[in-house]
Design a protein around this motif. Structure first.
Motif, PDB file in Angstrom:
ATOM      1  N   ARG A 269       7.294  34.140  -8.683  1.00 25.24           N
ATOM      2  CA  ARG A 269       8.656  33.853  -8.218  1.00 25.24           C
ATOM      3  C   ARG A 269       9.699  34.343  -9.232  1.00 25.24           C
ATOM      4  O   ARG A 269      10.752  34.857  -8.849  1.00 25.24           O
ATOM      5  CB  ARG A 269       8.813  32.353  -7.947  1.00 25.24           C
ATOM      6  N   ASP A 273      12.704  37.090  -8.530  1.00 23.80           N
ATOM      7  CA  ASP A 273      14.125  36.911  -8.854  1.00 23.80           C
ATOM      8  C   ASP A 273      14.658  38.064  -9.716  1.00 23.80           C
ATOM      9  O   ASP A 273      15.789  38.500  -9.541  1.00 23.80           O
ATOM     10  CB  ASP A 273      14.343  35.586  -9.604  1.00 23.80           C
ATOM     11  N   SER A 284      20.907  37.527 -11.143  1.00 24.27           N
ATOM     12  CA  SER A 284      19.637  38.089 -11.616  1.00 24.27           C
ATOM     13  C   SER A 284      19.320  37.551 -12.998  1.00 24.27           C
ATOM     14  O   SER A 284      20.158  37.643 -13.904  1.00 24.27           O
ATOM     15  CB  SER A 284      19.723  39.613 -11.689  1.00 24.27           C
ATOM     16  N   GLY A 402      17.607  29.405 -13.157  1.00 26.32           N
ATOM     17  CA  GLY A 402      16.464  29.087 -12.307  1.00 26.32           C
ATOM     18  C   GLY A 402      15.527  28.213 -13.128  1.00 26.32           C
ATOM     19  O   GLY A 402      15.274  28.502 -14.294  1.00 26.32           O
ATOM     20  N   ARG A 430      14.453  31.284  -5.924  1.00 28.38           N
ATOM     21  CA  ARG A 430      15.594  31.160  -4.997  1.00 28.38           C
ATOM     22  C   ARG A 430      16.893  31.564  -5.684  1.00 28.38           C
ATOM     23  O   ARG A 430      17.994  31.316  -5.164  1.00 28.38           O
ATOM     24  CB  ARG A 430      15.731  29.703  -4.497  1.00 28.38           C
ATOM     25  N   MET A 431      16.775  32.188  -6.830  1.00 28.81           N
ATOM     26  CA  MET A 431      17.981  32.450  -7.625  1.00 28.81           C
ATOM     27  C   MET A 431      18.982  33.339  -6.891  1.00 28.81           C
ATOM     28  O   MET A 431      20.183  33.191  -7.040  1.00 28.81           O
ATOM     29  CB  MET A 431      17.613  33.065  -8.976  1.00 28.81           C
ATOM     30  N   GLN A 432      18.465  34.264  -6.095  1.00 33.53           N
ATOM     31  CA  GLN A 432      19.365  35.242  -5.467  1.00 33.53           C
ATOM     32  C   GLN A 432      19.797  34.824  -4.078  1.00 33.53           C
ATOM     33  O   GLN A 432      20.345  35.629  -3.335  1.00 33.53           O
ATOM     34  CB  GLN A 432      18.645  36.586  -5.375  1.00 33.53           C
TER      35      GLN A 432
END
Lengths: 457, 358
Positions: A269, A273, A284, A402, A430-432
C-alpha cells in the motif's frame, strides 16, 4: 490528435482559435484578449444569476451523474482524456486511466451532500436564519477565478465542485502542463446540464499576462490558486479579493512496529501511494518513518517495499522523464550510493534498469524531501512520536501523513501530527484519495468561499 | 620515485609519445581499480573489473556527488581541492585529491596556451578572481595562478580581495592599458565580470583595449550576479571592453577534473579556421553524452549528461559523470547548464523549490 482545450459559455462569439502542440497532441486554444475575457465574464455572471436560484442538492445530483458517466470508458469525454492526457501530462496511459477512475470514485452524490452539510445551515444561502443570537445569511461569490497548476488531472476539482454547488460561476485558468482535463470536464458538465455549463469558462494563457490577469482577478470575488511558492507570492501582490492559495506541499508516512506483523500488505500500500501519479502530488509520500522493534527492521522493510515498487511499476508504469528530471534522480541516487560505499548506514534498492523507482534506507532520521519520480526514503525511529520534532522545520509545507498503526495508538499519534502542522491523517494506501470534505491546507473548502451578512435585531 | 604510468600519461599530455588514449585509459583504469578501494567498491556494485571490459567507454564513470563522501585518490595527495558548494550554502563540499599535481599543471598549461595563447603571447593578465592565498583549496585559484606564473606578463595582478572587487584598481589598469600597444588578457569568474560590466554600464565607462586583447570567463553566476545569456555577455564584452566575440573564451571545468575545456574560437581564428563556437576536447580527454535514464550514449544533437574520461585524473578516477547537461557540437560539445533540478510537474514540493528559497 486535435482537441479543444477550452470551454466557453455558448453565447461568446467571434473568438479566434489557435493551436498549441503539447507532446503528440495538438490543442486548440482561443486567442484571448482582455475584451474577450471581459465578454466571457459578463456571460458567466449573467448565467450565474439563473444558477444561484437552484438548490445545491439538485446541482449535486447533476454533478454526481457527470462523474458517473466519466467512469464509463466508452464515454467520448473519457476517451478523449485517456487518449490525450498521456501526452500532455507525461503520465503513462495506465496511470491516466487509473487516476481518472480514482478521481470519479470519490465524487458521488453522497460526497457532495456531505460537503453541502458542512455549511452548517444550508438555508442560510436562501435567507437570514438564526445562528446563535443573531440572524445571518451566507452568499456564494458571483465569480470565482481558479488558477490551476501542475500536471495531475483533477487538481482544483474540489474548488470547482464547491463553487458550482454554491451557484457561483467559475473562470478557470488552466496549467500549461495540463490544460485539457478541466476543459473536457466543463464540456461534460454542459452536456449534462447546459445551464451549469454556461457558468463555466476554461481558458489557458501564459501565466503572468498582466492585461488578462487584471480582468480575471479584479472581477472575481474569490481567487483560488495552485502553484509554487514563487507563483503564489507573485499572485498575492496582485489580488485584492479573497485569495485561497494552494502552494506545493509535502506528505509522508508512518509505520508502527505492530503493523510490521503484516509488512507485505503495508509495503504494497505504501508503494502504491508513492507510485501513484509518479509521486508528483502534494499527497504523494516522500518518505516513510518505520518504527524499530517490529517483526522486521526498517532496513528490511525498505527492501520489501522496493519489491512492491517494482510490482507497481509493472501495473502502473511510470511516465517518461525529461533529461532534467532524470539527471535529478540520478544525482539523488548518486549521493546515497556514495554514502553507502563510504560505510554509512545507507542502503539503496533500485529498479534493475533505468530510473523506474528508487528505495533508499537511511538511518539518519532527519526529514529530507525526495527528488520524487518514485524515489522513497525509509528512515528508522525508535518511537513514532519522535517524528513530531523531526517535522518542525517543515511545518509550513506539511500536508498528509499516511499511517499504519494499531487503533490504540492512533489518538496520541494524530495529536502529535496535528500539532506539528499535518492537515490530513489517513490510512496508508488511501493517501491519494482524499474525501471532498478534507480541510486542504487546514482550511474548510466550502465555508472559505462564503461571505456572511449578520443582522442584529 | 613516481609511478611509471604517471610518467607515460604526462608524456601523452605533452604529446611526446605515440601511445593511444584508448590503451592508456584502460591501463589507468586498471591502476585505479587496484589503488583506489572506494572506486573498486563502486565498480563492484556494477559488476565491473579490469578483466571484464575491453573498451575505454566501458569504464564506469563516478558521479561528481561521490566526491562529497568518498576518498577517491590512488595515493597520498600532494594537494586537495574542495568544491565551492552552491550559492545555497550549507551543502557538503566535495574533495578531490591530487597525488601528482604535475598532471594537473601540465594539462592546464598545454590546454590554456592552445586556446588562449596560440600566438605565443605573454600578456599582462588582469584577474577578476581571488588569489590562491585567499582560497588555497580552490582549483580555480590554483589554475589562474598557474597560468599567471607561467605566461603572465609584467603587471599581471588579481583584482578580487578579501573585501571584494578592487574596482578602482581595475579601472586604473584598464585605462593605463588602453594607451599602450600590448594586448592583454582578462581572466575571471563570470559573475565577477557581470558585476564589473554592470558598474561600467551604470557609470558609462567603455574601453578600447589594444588589438589582440582577450578574455576568459568561467563558471556560472551562482546567484552572485544577475544572470546573462552567453550572447548578451559576449555583446557586452564587445561593447564595453572592445574585445571581439571570437577572443572571448569561456572555460568549463570542475574541481573533480584535472583538465578543462575552452571555446574553440580564439584558436580557430589564429589557425585561420571558422567554425561555430563549442568546447574543444583536448587529446587526453574524451567526452560522452549520455541519456541520464539509461546511461547509454544519446543520439547526435540531443541533450544529455556530460561524462568525461580525463587522463589527467590518473591519481583519482578517470571517468567522471557530471551533473551538467550538454550536447555534441562539431568535434566537441556545448554546455546547457548545470542540471538545475527539474521544475515541479505536479503539486508536490520539490527540493529545487526549497533550495531556491534559501
Amino acid at each position: 490528435m486535435k482537441v479543444a482545450a477550452y470551454h466557453l459559455p455558448s453565447q461568446v462569439s467571434g473568438c479566434e482559435v489557435e493551436t498549441r502542440a503539447l507532446g503528440t497532441v495538438t490543442l486548440e486554444v482561443p486567442r484571448i484578449t482582455p475584451t474577450l475575457l471581459t465578454e466571457v465574464i459578463g456571460h458567466l455572471q449573467r448565467a450565474r444569476e439563473r444558477l444561484r436560484k437552484r438548490k445545491g442538492q439538485e446541482i449535486a445530483e447533476i454533478l454526481a451523474e457527470v462523474f458517473r458517466r466519466w467512469q464509463d470508458r466508452t464515454d467520448p469525454f473519457r476517451q478523449d482524456a485517456e487518449a490525450a492526457l498521456p501526452a500532455t501530462t507525461r503520465f503513462s496511459p495506465g496511470m491516466v486511466a487509473h487516476g481518472l477512475d480514482l478521481l470519479c470514485e470519490g465524487y458521488t452524490a453522497d460526497a457532495f451532500d456531505e460537503l453541502l452539510q458542512g455549511i452548517g445551515d444550508e438555508e442560510a444561502l436562501e435567507g437570514f436564519v438564526h445562528l446563535g443570537s443573531q440572524l445571518s445569511r451566507a452568499y456564494g461569490p458571483a465569480l470565482i477565478t481558479h488558477v490551476l497548476a501542475g500536471n495531475i488531472p483533477g487538481i482544483g476539482l474540489p474548488g470547482l465542485i464547491a463553487a458550482t454547488l454554491l451557484g457561483s460561476a467559475s473562470l478557470i485558468k488552466t496549467a500549461s502542463a495540463e490544460p485539457l482535463f478541466p476543459a473536457l470536464w466543463a464540456a461534460s458538465v454542459a452536456r449534462e446540464d447546459p445551464e451549469i455549463g454556461e457558468c463555466l469558462a476554461v481558458l489557458w494563457w501564459s501565466g503572468g499576462r498582466a492585461d488578462l490577469e487584471a480582468v480575471a482577478f479584479d472581477r472575481a470575488e474569490v481567487v483560488i490558486a495552485y502553484g509554487s511558492e514563487q507563483t503564489i507570492h507573485e499572485l498575492q501582490g496582485r489580488i485584492r479579493c479573497r485569495f485561497l492559495d494552494h502552494g506545493h506541499r509535502v506528505s509522508f508516512g508512518l509505520i508502527g512496529r505492530e503493523a510490521l506483523a503484516r509488512a507485505e500488505g503495508v509495503a504494497d500500500r505504501a508503494a502504491y501511494d508513492a507510485s501513484l501519479f509518479d509521486q508528483q502530488g502534494c499527497l504523494s509520500p516522500h518518505l516513510f518513518y518505520v518504527e524499530e522493534g517490529g517483526r522486521m527492521s526498517p532496513r528490511e522493510f525498505a527492501e520489501l517495499m522496493g519489491a512492491a515498487m517494482a510490482r507497481w511499476a509493472e501495473q502502473l508504469p511510470p511516465g517518461l522523464l525529461t533529461v532534467e528530471e532524470a539527471a535529478t534522480v540520478r544525482r539523488f541516487r548518486a549521493g546515497y550510493e556514495a554514502q553507502e560505499l563510504a560505510g554509512k548506514e545507507v542502503a539503496l534498492f533500485t529498479s534493475p534498469r533505468g530510473l523506474d523507482w528508487t528505495l533508499i534506507y537511511d538511518a539518519d532520521p532527519t526529514f529530507i524531501p525526495s527528488c520524487l519520480h518514485r524515489t522513497v526514503l525509509i528512515k528508522p525511529v525508535a518511537d513514532l512520536l519522535e517524528v513530531g520534532g523531526l517535522l518542525r522545520p517543515w511545518r509550513p509545507y506539511l500536508q498528509a501523513a499516511g499511517v499504519a498503526v494499531i487503533p490504540e495508538r492512533i489518538g496520541m499519534l494524530a495529536g502529535t501530527l496535528g500539532h506539528a502542522g499535518v492537515n490530513r491523517i489517513c490510512p496508508i494506501g488511501r493517501m491519494q484519495a482524499p474525501p471532498l470534505t478534507w480541510h486542504q491546507e487546514g482550511r474548510p473548502l466550502f465555508r472559505d468561499l462564503l461571505r456572511w451578512t449578520d443582522l442584529e435585531v | 620515485m613516481r609511478e611509471p604510468l604517471v610518467e607515460r600519461v604526462l608524456r601523452f599530455i605533452r604529446g611526446t609519445t605515440d601511445e593511444t588514449f584508448e590503451g592508456l585509459a584502460l591501463e589507468v583504469f586498471g591502476f585505479q581499480y587496484q589503488r583506489n578501494p572506494a572506486y573498486r567498491r563502486f565498480c563492484g556494485q556494477r559488476g565491473v573489473t579490469p578483466d571484464t571490459i575491453v573498451r575505454w567507454d566501458d569504464i564506469p564513470p563516478v558521479p561528481t556527488a561521490a566526491f562529497k563522501f568518498l576518498d577517491l585518490t590512488c595515493a597520498p595527495p600532494e594537494h586537495v581541492f574542495l568544491t565551492s558548494g552552491t550559492s545555497q550554502g550549507g551543502e557538503r563540499r566535495g574533495q578531490h585529491g591530487f597525488p601528482w599535481l604535475e598532471l594537473y599543471d601540465t594539462s592546464l598549461l598545454k590546454n590554456f596556451t592552445a586556446h588562449l595563447l596560440p600566438d605565443g603571447l605573454r600578456p599582462r593578465m588582469l584577474i577578476l578572481a581571488p588569489p590562491p592565498d585567499l582560497h588555497p583549496a580552490s582549483s580555480l585559484s590554483h589554475m589562474l595562478e598557474g597560468v599567471r606564473k607561467a605566461h603572465g606578463g609584467e603587471g599581471s595582478v588579481y583584482f578580487v580581495g578579501e573585501t571584494g572587487m578592487n574596482l578602482a584598481g581595475l579601472l586604473d589598469s584598464l585605462r593605463e592599458v588602453e594607451s599602450q600597444q600590448d594586448a592583454i588578457c582578462l581572466l575571471g569568474t563570470s559573475f565577477a565580470f557581470v558585476h564589473f560590466l554592470d558598474v561600467c554600464l551604470l557609470e558609462g565607462w567603455t574601453f578600447q583595449l589594444p588589438e589582440g586583447s582577450r578574455l576568459m570567463d568561467t563558471g556560472g553566476f551562482k546567484g552572485r550576479s544577475r544572470e546573462l545569456s552567453r550572447e548578451e555577455l559576449l555583446r557586452l564584452y564587445g561593447k564595453t571592453l572592445g574585445i571581439p566575440e571570437a577572443l572571448c573564451i569561456n572555460e568549463y571545468g570542475m574541481t573533480e577534473m584535472g583538465s578543462q575545456f575552452y571555446d574553440n574560437t580564439l584558436r580557430d581564428r589564429f589557425l585561420g579556421r571558422s567554425r561555430v563556437r563549442f568546447k574543444e576536447v583536448p587529446p587526453w580527454v574524451r567526452t560522452r553524452i549520455l541519456d541520464p535514464t539509461t546511461l547509454e550514449e544519446i543520439p547526435e544533437g540531443q541533450v544529455g549528461l556530460l561524462t568525461h574520461y580525463d587522463l589527467a585524473n590518473c591519481g583519482s578516477v578517470l571517468a567522471i559523470e557530471t551533473e551538467d547537461l550538454g550536447y555534441r557540437v562539431a568535434e566537441g560539445f556545448e554546455v546547457v547548464g548545470r542540471a538545475p533540478g527539474a521544475e515541479a510537474r505536479g503539486c508536490s514540493l520539490t527540493v529545487e523549490e526549497l533550495e531556491r528559497r534559501r
